[in-house]
Design a protein around this motif. Structure first.
Motif, mmCIF file in Angstrom:
data_model
loop_
_atom_site.group_PDB
_atom_site.id
_atom_site.type_symbol
_atom_site.label_atom_id
_atom_site.label_comp_id
_atom_site.label_asym_id
_atom_site.label_seq_id
_atom_site.Cartn_x
_atom_site.Cartn_y
_atom_site.Cartn_z
ATOM 1 N N LEU A 115 -25.635 -31.384 -3.674
ATOM 2 C CA LEU A 115 -25.012 -29.752 -3.965
ATOM 3 C C LEU A 115 -23.357 -30.304 -3.788
ATOM 4 O O LEU A 115 -22.797 -29.981 -4.134
ATOM 5 C CB LEU A 115 -25.396 -28.526 -3.223
ATOM 6 C CG LEU A 115 -23.778 -27.460 -3.298
ATOM 7 C CD1 LEU A 115 -23.487 -27.178 -4.391
ATOM 8 C CD2 LEU A 115 -24.803 -26.236 -2.013
ATOM 9 N N SER A 116 -24.050 -30.677 -1.959
ATOM 10 C CA SER A 116 -22.694 -31.700 -1.318
ATOM 11 C C SER A 116 -21.677 -32.418 -1.969
ATOM 12 O O SER A 116 -20.727 -32.559 -2.340
ATOM 13 C CB SER A 116 -22.469 -31.607 0.304
ATOM 14 O OG SER A 116 -23.392 -30.715 0.737
ATOM 15 N N ALA A 117 -22.294 -32.868 -2.567
ATOM 16 C CA ALA A 117 -22.214 -34.568 -3.083
ATOM 17 C C ALA A 117 -21.827 -34.434 -4.533
ATOM 18 O O ALA A 117 -20.318 -34.720 -4.953
ATOM 19 C CB ALA A 117 -23.249 -35.694 -3.805
ATOM 20 N N ALA A 118 -22.231 -33.447 -5.657
ATOM 21 C CA ALA A 118 -21.725 -32.531 -6.450
ATOM 22 C C ALA A 118 -20.090 -32.688 -6.347
ATOM 23 O O ALA A 118 -19.547 -32.337 -7.453
ATOM 24 C CB ALA A 118 -22.773 -32.306 -6.960
ATOM 25 N N ALA A 119 -19.743 -31.238 -5.478
ATOM 26 C CA ALA A 119 -19.014 -30.674 -4.572
ATOM 27 C C ALA A 119 -17.854 -31.341 -4.605
ATOM 28 O O ALA A 119 -16.508 -31.244 -5.470
ATOM 29 C CB ALA A 119 -18.529 -29.901 -3.766
ATOM 30 N N LEU A 120 -18.088 -32.328 -3.929
ATOM 31 C CA LEU A 120 -17.045 -34.072 -3.586
ATOM 32 C C LEU A 120 -16.819 -34.621 -4.676
ATOM 33 O O LEU A 120 -15.636 -34.980 -4.587
ATOM 34 C CB LEU A 120 -17.230 -34.527 -2.386
ATOM 35 C CG LEU A 120 -17.033 -36.001 -1.798
ATOM 36 C CD1 LEU A 120 -15.982 -35.590 -0.965
ATOM 37 C CD2 LEU A 120 -17.741 -36.842 -1.170
ATOM 38 N N GLN A 121 -18.077 -34.930 -5.531
ATOM 39 C CA GLN A 121 -17.510 -35.958 -7.009
ATOM 40 C C GLN A 121 -16.332 -34.578 -8.024
ATOM 41 O O GLN A 121 -15.351 -35.460 -8.354
ATOM 42 C CB GLN A 121 -18.446 -35.856 -7.682
ATOM 43 C CG GLN A 121 -18.495 -36.374 -9.118
ATOM 44 C CD GLN A 121 -19.186 -37.032 -9.830
ATOM 45 O OE1 GLN A 121 -21.008 -36.459 -9.386
ATOM 46 N NE2 GLN A 121 -19.447 -37.774 -10.610
ATOM 47 N N THR A 122 -16.579 -33.317 -7.585
ATOM 48 C CA THR A 122 -15.429 -32.670 -8.301
ATOM 49 C C THR A 122 -14.095 -32.223 -7.472
ATOM 50 O O THR A 122 -13.159 -32.403 -8.604
ATOM 51 C CB THR A 122 -16.301 -31.145 -8.199
ATOM 52 O OG1 THR A 122 -17.308 -31.037 -8.837
ATOM 53 C CG2 THR A 122 -15.440 -30.778 -8.949
ATOM 54 N N TYR A 123 -14.310 -32.720 -6.372
ATOM 55 C CA TYR A 123 -13.026 -32.053 -5.580
ATOM 56 C C TYR A 123 -12.104 -33.693 -5.868
ATOM 57 O O TYR A 123 -10.987 -33.831 -5.813
ATOM 58 C CB TYR A 123 -12.993 -32.442 -4.601
ATOM 59 C CG TYR A 123 -12.197 -32.064 -2.890
ATOM 60 C CD1 TYR A 123 -10.870 -31.546 -3.103
ATOM 61 C CD2 TYR A 123 -11.607 -33.558 -2.088
ATOM 62 C CE1 TYR A 123 -10.466 -31.164 -2.627
ATOM 63 C CE2 TYR A 123 -10.582 -33.617 -1.621
ATOM 64 C CZ TYR A 123 -10.022 -32.270 -1.283
ATOM 65 O OH TYR A 123 -8.447 -32.979 -0.639
#
Length: 273
Positions: A115-123
């Motif tokens: 989940l954190s990786a997906a959020a970082l990728q979006t950011y």
């Protein structure tokens, strides 16, 4: 029916209220909450409840348009009709934050890393790699692959006791000219039992593994909403903080979702609830 956990601060009460409202789909008043606390914990903690309501108002401002609840006087209710299964990332964060899940073998921490990786990728609008995934690759192999992909030089091989040195996800904003010196984030994910004891990322240690062309950005991802008092302390150690309001915003504004990840998080949440 969600039981109010043993709490050590009004922040945990606020976490529980958020979880109750979205999972049960019901409003809750100050008087009802006090009755539940009295029945379950034999305490009349009005000051803590008042503090929790004030904290919820602060959080609602942080969530902005993506807040799922509204505080109207002494009543907290859903701000719109939602099904929690359509927003399991938010619910997972609340479960960790409110209920303090301590299991280490149920896959939850790995799901939070994803989940954190997906959020970082979006950011970043860039690329992310989760260390330890796939499990078939050793850390040395993953670092070699990472350095090659980023056009950076590989450094010393990790020793057997090095593990990941506190880094769970590496994210970067790639440029396509085959040269080094790009924006890199080394992200630590703190969801589990020992989140409070996580040590800051030692960039000097990591610079031995990969000879970065520039300074990396240390980051922290965590399921709770960081308090105003703790925010300044955390920013002394981490240049990028992804707490629950930011994870919610990045998840809700993402143009694409990993359906399998979302389904896995739903299953995990059901097991905890």
């Amino acid at each position: 029916m969600l039981r109010i956990p043993t709490y050590t601060s009004s922040a945990i009460i606020a976490d529980w209220i958020e979880l109750y409202v979205i999972v049960e789909g019901k409003s809750i008043s100050k008087s009802k909450l006090l009755s539940k606390i009295l029945a379950q914990h034999n305490a009349n903690d009005e000051a803590a409840v008042d503090s929790a309501l004030s904290e919820l108002e602060r959080r609602a401002r942080l969530y902005g348009a993506y807040s799922f609840y509204a505080v109207n006087g002494t009543v907290v209710s859903l701000s719109r009709t939602v099904k929690w299964r359509n927003h399991p990332e938010y619910v997972m964060c609340l479960i960790y934050s409110a209920l303090g899940v301590v299991k280490t073998n149920d896959g939850g921490t790995k799901l939070f890393e994803r989940l954190s990786a997906a959020a970082l990728q979006t950011y970043l609008g860039g690329v992310v790699r989760i260390l330890g995934h796939p499990a078939s690759m050793s850390l040395k192999q993953q670092l070699t692959s990472l350095a090659t992909e980023c056009f950076e030089e590989i450094g010393l091989p990790p020793r057997t006791y090095d593990k990941d040195r506190g880094v769970d996800v590496v994210g970067w904003k790639p440029l396509q000219d085959g040269r080094s010196s790009q924006v890199f984030v080394l992200l630590q994910c703190a969801a589990g039992k020992h989140a409070a004891t996580k040590k800051p990322i030692r960039q000097d240690h990591w610079s031995r593994f990969v000879l970065w062309g520039n300074r990396t950005i240390p980051g922290m991802s965590l399921p709770k909403t960081v308090s105003e008092g703790d925010w300044s302390k955390m920013t002394d150690e981490f240049d990028l903080i992804l707490d629950r309001p930011r994870l919610l915003w990045l998840t809700e504004t993402s143009n694409s979702h990993d359906i399998k990840l979302r389904q896995s998080i739903v299953r995990w949440c059901k097991e905890q609830l």
